[in-house]
Structures are given as structure tokens and as C-alpha cells.
Design an enzyme around this catalytic site. Sequence first.
Site, PDB file in Angstrom:
ATOM      1  N   HIS A 157       9.396   5.511  20.665  1.00 15.70           N
ATOM      2  CA  HIS A 157       7.680   5.241  21.109  1.00 15.70           C
ATOM      3  C   HIS A 157       7.869   4.979  22.638  1.00 15.70           C
ATOM      4  O   HIS A 157       6.907   4.563  23.329  1.00 15.70           O
ATOM      5  CB  HIS A 157       7.423   3.792  20.585  1.00 15.70           C
ATOM      6  CG  HIS A 157       7.184   3.984  18.703  1.00 15.70           C
ATOM      7  ND1 HIS A 157       6.615   5.521  18.177  1.00 15.70           N
ATOM      8  CD2 HIS A 157       7.292   3.517  17.590  1.00 15.70           C
ATOM      9  CE1 HIS A 157       6.605   5.511  16.810  1.00 15.70           C
ATOM     10  NE2 HIS A 157       7.160   4.462  16.483  1.00 15.70           N
ATOM     11  N   GLY A 173       7.063  -1.867   5.991  1.00 11.77           N
ATOM     12  CA  GLY A 173       8.612  -2.391   5.909  1.00 11.77           C
ATOM     13  C   GLY A 173       9.485  -1.126   6.508  1.00 11.77           C
ATOM     14  O   GLY A 173       9.158  -0.526   6.981  1.00 11.77           O
ATOM     15  N   CYS A 202       0.248   3.215   7.671  1.00 11.93           N
ATOM     16  CA  CYS A 202       0.351   2.004   8.211  1.00 11.93           C
ATOM     17  C   CYS A 202      -0.160   0.454   8.277  1.00 11.93           C
ATOM     18  O   CYS A 202      -0.400   0.017   9.113  1.00 11.93           O
ATOM     19  CB  CYS A 202       1.664   1.474   9.492  1.00 11.93           C
ATOM     20  SG  CYS A 202       3.010   1.357   9.065  1.00 11.93           S
ATOM     21  N   GLU A 240       1.428  -1.066   0.473  1.00  5.83           N
ATOM     22  CA  GLU A 240       0.138  -0.165  -0.293  1.00  5.83           C
ATOM     23  C   GLU A 240       0.697   1.143   0.031  1.00  5.83           C
ATOM     24  O   GLU A 240       2.055   1.076   0.346  1.00  5.83           O
ATOM     25  CB  GLU A 240      -1.272   0.182   1.016  1.00  5.83           C
ATOM     26  CG  GLU A 240      -0.828  -0.590   2.545  1.00  5.83           C
ATOM     27  CD  GLU A 240      -1.489  -0.323   3.802  1.00  5.83           C
ATOM     28  OE1 GLU A 240      -2.005  -0.074   4.111  1.00  5.83           O
ATOM     29  OE2 GLU A 240      -1.588  -2.259   4.238  1.00  5.83           O
TER      30      GLU A 240
HETATM   31  N1  SAH Z   1      10.344   0.618   9.719  1.00  3.70           N
HETATM   32  C1  SAH Z   1       9.679   2.100   9.524  1.00  3.70           C
HETATM   33  C2  SAH Z   1       8.742   2.919   9.239  1.00  3.70           C
HETATM   34  C3  SAH Z   1       7.479   2.191   9.379  1.00  3.70           C
HETATM   35  S1  SAH Z   1       5.947   2.536   9.982  1.00  3.70           S
HETATM   36  C4  SAH Z   1       9.892   2.501  10.958  1.00  3.70           C
HETATM   37  O1  SAH Z   1       9.674   1.723  12.242  1.00  3.70           O
HETATM   38  O2  SAH Z   1       9.650   3.564  11.338  1.00  3.70           O
HETATM   39  C5  SAH Z   1       5.917   4.073   9.784  1.00  3.70           C
HETATM   40  C6  SAH Z   1       5.771   4.959  11.417  1.00  3.70           C
HETATM   41  O3  SAH Z   1       4.493   4.880  11.883  1.00  3.70           O
HETATM   42  C7  SAH Z   1       6.948   4.486  12.666  1.00  3.70           C
HETATM   43  O4  SAH Z   1       6.966   5.833  13.549  1.00  3.70           O
HETATM   44  C8  SAH Z   1       5.613   3.256  12.896  1.00  3.70           C
HETATM   45  O5  SAH Z   1       6.075   3.265  14.128  1.00  3.70           O
HETATM   46  C9  SAH Z   1       4.625   4.075  13.441  1.00  3.70           C
HETATM   47  N2  SAH Z   1       3.109   3.321  13.595  1.00  3.70           N
HETATM   48  C10 SAH Z   1       3.030   1.997  13.287  1.00  3.70           C
HETATM   49  N3  SAH Z   1       1.719   1.251  13.478  1.00  3.70           N
HETATM   50  C11 SAH Z   1       1.438   2.468  13.901  1.00  3.70           C
HETATM   51  C12 SAH Z   1       0.096   2.324  14.777  1.00  3.70           C
HETATM   52  N4  SAH Z   1      -1.403   1.648  14.788  1.00  3.70           N
HETATM   53  N5  SAH Z   1      -0.584   3.462  15.444  1.00  3.70           N
HETATM   54  C13 SAH Z   1       0.084   5.003  15.378  1.00  3.70           C
HETATM   55  N6  SAH Z   1       1.337   4.749  14.199  1.00  3.70           N
HETATM   56  C14 SAH Z   1       1.916   3.801  13.808  1.00  3.70           C
END
Ligand code: SAH
Length: 339
Positions: A212, A155, A329, A88
Site C-alpha cells: 500500500h 483480523g 473488509c 464476517e
Molecule cells: N490483515 C491482513 C488481511 C485482512 S485485509 C492484511 O492486512 O493483509 C485484506 C486486504 O484488504 C488487505 O490488503 C487490506 O489492506 C485491504 N483493505 C482493507 N480495507 C480496505 C479498504 N477500505 N479498501 C481497499 N482495501 C482494503
Amino acid sequence: MELNSMYVDELREFFEKNGEKAFRGSQLFTFFHDKKRYDIENSNLSNKVISIIKKEDINKVEIFKIFDSKLDETKKFLFKLKDDNLIEGVLMEYKHGYSQCISTQVGCRMGCNFCASTKSGLVRNLTAAEMLGQVYEIENTLGIKVSNFILMGSGEPLDNFSEVIRFIRLLHDEMGHNTSNRNITISTCGLADKIYELADMNLPINLAVSLHQTNDSDRSDLMPINRKFNLDELKKSLEYYIKKTNNRITFEYTLIKNQNDSKKNIDELYNFAKNMKCHINLIPLNPIDEFDEKRPSKSEINIFKEKLEKKGFNVTIRRELGRDISASCGQLRRKVEVK
Ligand code: SAH
């Protein structure tokens, strides 16, 4: 190797090896990356050149479905890959232009608890052509040019390091899309070894780090990568990155109610980041089925922001776009595939 994942010099060499003039390589590069075309048969290349090309792979992604947000100008795309895997992407429209969120892998093996992309593990890495294809398909379909790219789709970009770097270099090539490196952001969950490598490449892109949590025990529970590279190791790699590139980094901090929004978190975050040239981007948690937690309220989020600002940090809250189309995401692909 796929012809549309190759640098222009590699394409020139490829044609020379096949008894053709090197400039055919430049022609083909322009065909792929400036004209954004795949239909070699309709090009003005000679039949002989076309037959050489046809023996090789050209990787095209297709738009499988487009979801339009009714709340704002966000669009979500499902792309279908050659092997029928789905990935996506999100397109956001801002005053200054379009910004696109790119997927770098099918699935992910990082295992962050709150993230939908990782719930079925890693299927495979994307090639550079498949990342470029996400850009070109959207641009061709909508008749637009995208100016900003964030590698925040499904990813972990640094887990697919060489193809991601290839993608960025191809996207930057002035014979192709000609995107400024400054308009490209890699987001990582914290692969410290790769952060050193990236720092040494002197690529003037932006780096965002998904933090986080603010102490090792809680971060390891939330993000398994922390067991491999703990906060101390992450910090060292980031200090090296900032020193080497002189860039400011962004910390992404997904706010989870009663998990990482306390006074203790503010103090720990302060200790972790106080001497770093950084910016903090707060993301309200997007609840997913597999992670039974909530986001703090709007006012709680604002208070958290103010407390960080009082400590001297530069803080923003991520604007929520496309909420009605599962724009965050990995959620969409999963909904389509799990059904
Ligand atoms: N793998 C990379 C990029 C992908 S995720 C990373 O970890 O940075 C992009 C961002 O969205 C990241 O900060 C991730 O932690 C956040 N993210 C993923 N799932 C989420 C959710 N359910 N709610 C809020 N942020 C989320």
C-alpha cells in the site's frame, strides 16, 4: 481445548487417556471435519463415549445473516460466535468454483487507517474451530463445497499464528475437508518475524502482503506495523520466504488517490520489488466513513497498471465483487454493530 480444534492424533490420545480406544478419535474427527456435524447425540457413538465428549467444549459458529449481491454471485455472511461476537465472511463464485474469505480475529489491532476491521481494535483471536466453522456452515447451508480460501476477512492472520496454522492443517487433512494447500492464501500487513516462521514451516500455501505504500515515512502513516517492521525488514523476510519456499508472493496495493499513485510510487515500488518473485494486485480503495480519501478513476488505475507492467511486473486489478453488500473488509460488521 475445543475438541473440534484438535488434530486427529490429539483426539486419539484424548480418548486413550479417557480409557477408550484410540479409533474413537478418528471417528469423532470424521464426524466433525468430513461429515461437518456437531450433533453428537445423533451420532452412532456409544452413550459412554458421548458422555466423555460432552464434558469438553465443541465450538459452533452460526450464520446470523446472509446478504446476496444483486450485481454478481457474491454473498456476504455475518456469523455469530458462542460469545455473541459477530464476524464476517464473503463467498465468491467463479467459473472454477467457490472462493471464501475467512476472518481470523474479531476486530484487529494492526490499526491500518483505511481498514474498517481495525477501527474498534482487537476483541479476540478466533480458534481453529471457529475458522473451520465459517467454512462448514456455509457449505452445509448452501449444499456446496468451497475450493479456495483467502485469509483476508477481519483480523491479521499472522497475529493469530498458531490457530491459523492449525486451521490450515485441519482444512488440508485428507480425512477432513482435504483442501490443497495451494488453494489457501494468507494475507498479511507484514509481520516480518512471522514471515520467517512461516517460511520455515514449508507449508505450500500462498502468501499475499499488503504493501500500500512505497517508502517508510508514508507507509508508517498509513500502516502502523511499518514502525515495527519497516520496508527493509519486510523485504528481507520476503526474500527469505521466496528463497525457502520458491513461491511467488502477491503484493496487494490499495490505490488511494493522490496518496500512493504517483510516478514516485512506481519508482519506489520498483526498487522495493524488482528482484522479488512477485505479482502485484491493485485494489481500488473502498471508501469507509473513518477514512476520508478517494480511489483514482478507472483510467488512472489502468495507467498505473500499465506503468508497472512497463517496469516488468505482473499486475492485475482486483475485480470488485459485491459492492452493494459492503463486501470488503470489516465494513458490514461495523455497520451492524455501530447502529
Ligand atoms: N490483515 C491482513 C488481511 C485482512 S485485509 C492484511 O492486512 O493483509 C485484506 C486486504 O484488504 C488487505 O490488503 C487490506 O489492506 C485491504 N483493505 C482493507 N480495507 C480496505 C479498504 N477500505 N479498501 C481497499 N482495501 C482494503
